[in-house]
Design an enzyme around this catalytic site. Structure first.
Site, PDB file in Angstrom:
ATOM      1  N   SER A  52     -20.375 -36.405  23.604  1.00 48.70           N
ATOM      2  CA  SER A  52     -20.492 -37.213  22.400  1.00 48.70           C
ATOM      3  C   SER A  52     -19.121 -37.748  21.980  1.00 48.70           C
ATOM      4  O   SER A  52     -18.074 -37.293  22.463  1.00 48.70           O
ATOM      5  CB  SER A  52     -21.094 -36.377  21.267  1.00 48.70           C
ATOM      6  OG  SER A  52     -20.269 -35.245  21.009  1.00 48.70           O
ATOM      7  N   GLN A 187     -23.069 -16.963  23.122  1.00 51.63           N
ATOM      8  CA  GLN A 187     -23.974 -15.823  23.231  1.00 51.63           C
ATOM      9  C   GLN A 187     -25.441 -16.237  23.185  1.00 51.63           C
ATOM     10  O   GLN A 187     -26.253 -15.824  24.024  1.00 51.63           O
ATOM     11  CB  GLN A 187     -23.671 -14.833  22.099  1.00 51.63           C
ATOM     12  CG  GLN A 187     -24.508 -13.571  22.110  1.00 51.63           C
ATOM     13  CD  GLN A 187     -24.078 -12.607  21.010  1.00 51.63           C
ATOM     14  OE1 GLN A 187     -23.060 -12.805  20.340  1.00 51.63           O
ATOM     15  NE2 GLN A 187     -24.833 -11.537  20.819  1.00 51.63           N
ATOM     16  N   SER A 223     -18.136 -16.886  23.329  1.00 49.49           N
ATOM     17  CA  SER A 223     -18.058 -16.136  22.070  1.00 49.49           C
ATOM     18  C   SER A 223     -19.267 -15.219  21.956  1.00 49.49           C
ATOM     19  O   SER A 223     -20.401 -15.679  22.054  1.00 49.49           O
ATOM     20  CB  SER A 223     -17.998 -17.086  20.864  1.00 49.49           C
ATOM     21  OG  SER A 223     -19.140 -17.925  20.827  1.00 49.49           O
ATOM     22  N   ALA A 256     -13.001 -19.106   8.635  1.00 48.38           N
ATOM     23  CA  ALA A 256     -13.343 -20.507   8.378  1.00 48.38           C
ATOM     24  C   ALA A 256     -14.261 -20.971   9.495  1.00 48.38           C
ATOM     25  O   ALA A 256     -14.373 -20.326  10.539  1.00 48.38           O
ATOM     26  CB  ALA A 256     -12.083 -21.376   8.316  1.00 48.38           C
ATOM     27  N   ASP A 263     -16.212 -27.545  22.445  1.00 51.00           N
ATOM     28  CA  ASP A 263     -15.854 -28.641  23.352  1.00 51.00           C
ATOM     29  C   ASP A 263     -14.418 -28.482  23.842  1.00 51.00           C
ATOM     30  O   ASP A 263     -14.114 -28.686  25.018  1.00 51.00           O
ATOM     31  CB  ASP A 263     -16.015 -29.986  22.646  1.00 51.00           C
ATOM     32  CG  ASP A 263     -17.386 -30.144  22.017  1.00 51.00           C
ATOM     33  OD1 ASP A 263     -18.389 -29.817  22.670  1.00 51.00           O
ATOM     34  OD2 ASP A 263     -17.448 -30.593  20.851  1.00 51.00           O
TER      35      ASP A 263
END
Length: 338
Positions: A52, A187, A223, A256, A263
């Protein structure tokens, strides 16, 4: 006599005006212009990146192209969508590329002998038809360069939430995973692709094993949230007859939410794993270290500007972090599983 329609510089020969140049260009239009990216390719490689694009902000190709260029790659982006901004804003506008339009671009490149790539990188894809065309692109690129490395970020969802049509999951599982060289799911995406509920590190390792069996020799679950701790699990199957080398990297949580980080992470993994093809651990260490340095800078800059960093998603400070991308300090070390 000075001819009409001609310009001079002091001490130089006359050169034709714009109109004359256009005529000259027309006469030699049958000759393809030299492409130095093909004649003198980068030592690192040439990447076709299908992702994108946003006019403002850093997600998709905007997150991936610049870091790969900093690491020495020639990168040609195809924008699967072109939006004014990412979809986390109250509104956005733009256009979506369909599969036929993607194939038109590929045919245009092929017609001019411009379709030689060392790497293909794909990220968010929103429809089955577009994903099926991407599979045609993989076949086409490998027909030209059998050694093509296909790095796939199977962007489907996160934290239990699917944000692509359900039918894309089976296409990724049955068609895309088998042809990928490296897969970088989170995950939730690893769970979707393997059918394994990942609640432990061992589950993550088993998910990597299952993905290896399906195809890709390199898998990085970028992650995983384990008991409130964030880890990355990497797995490299160097030979089919041998078990994969597996490792983890503990990643400090930053209070945060950022856009474009997945990406960017996949682009960094492509960049560094190509530099260290037999050492996925080192590549992951450098990628994680770059990303964490960038996120800390982003957080600090927002705070310095007086923003509440937990009130909304933060646009990453990509340009300001280019030194951390080029020359990261490997602060986050891999721990190999026995």
């Amino acid at each position: 006599m000075i001819k009409a329609n001609t310009f001079y510089l002091p001490g130089s020969e006359p050169f034709p005006s714009f109109f004359s140049c256009r005529l000259r260009s027309f006469r030699i239009s049958a000759m393809a212009p030299p492409v130095l990216a093909l004649a003198l390719p980068s030592e690192t490689g040439r990447v076709l990146s299908i992702q994108s694009h946003t006019v403002q902000g850093y997600v998709g190709n905007k997150s991936a192209v610049f870091p790969l260029q900093l690491l020495g790659y020639d990168v040609d982006p195809i924008n699967s969508v072109q939006f004014s901004n990412h979809t986390g804003y109250p509104t956005f506008k733009g256009q979506v590329l369909n599969g036929d339009q993607l194939w038109d671009l590929i045919e245009g490149l092929e017609a001019n002998d411009l379709l030689y790539y060392t790497h293909l990188l794909t990220g968010y894809i929103g429809s089955v038809s577009f994903l099926n065309t991407v599979l045609k692109v993989v076949d086409k690129l490998r027909a030209i360069n059998p050694g093509l490395t296909y790095v796939c970020d199977p962007v489907m969802g996160d934290e239990g939430k699917l944000y692509v049509p359900q039918e894309l999951v089976s296409v990724y599982r049955e068609k895309v995973v088998p042809v990928a060289s490296m897969l970088t799911p989170n995950q939730f995406e690893a769970e979707l692709l393997t059918g394994i509920r990942i609640v432990s590190e061992q589950d993550g390792r088993e998910a990597c094993n299952r993905l290896h069996t399906a195809g890709p020799p390199k898998v990085v679950i970028t992650s995983m949230n384990m008991d409130g701790n964030l880890i990355l699990i990497g797995s490299h199957r160097k030979e089919k007859a041998l078990p994969p080398e597996q490792f983890k990297i503990a990643i400090p949580k930053i209070p945060a939410y950022f856009t474009g980080t997945g990406d960017l992470m996949t682009a960094l993994l492509l960049g560094w794993s190509n530099r260290y093809p037999d050492n996925l651990e080192k590549a992951a260490e450098l990628a994680v270290s770059s990303l964490q340095a960038l996120l800390v800078r982003t957080l600090n800059d927002y705070r310095r500007a007086g923003y509440d960093c937990q009130s909304s998603s933060l646009e990453i400070r990509l340009i300001q972090s280019q030194d951390d991308i080029r020359n990261p300090e490997a602060k986050y070390k891999a721990e190999r599983y026995n």
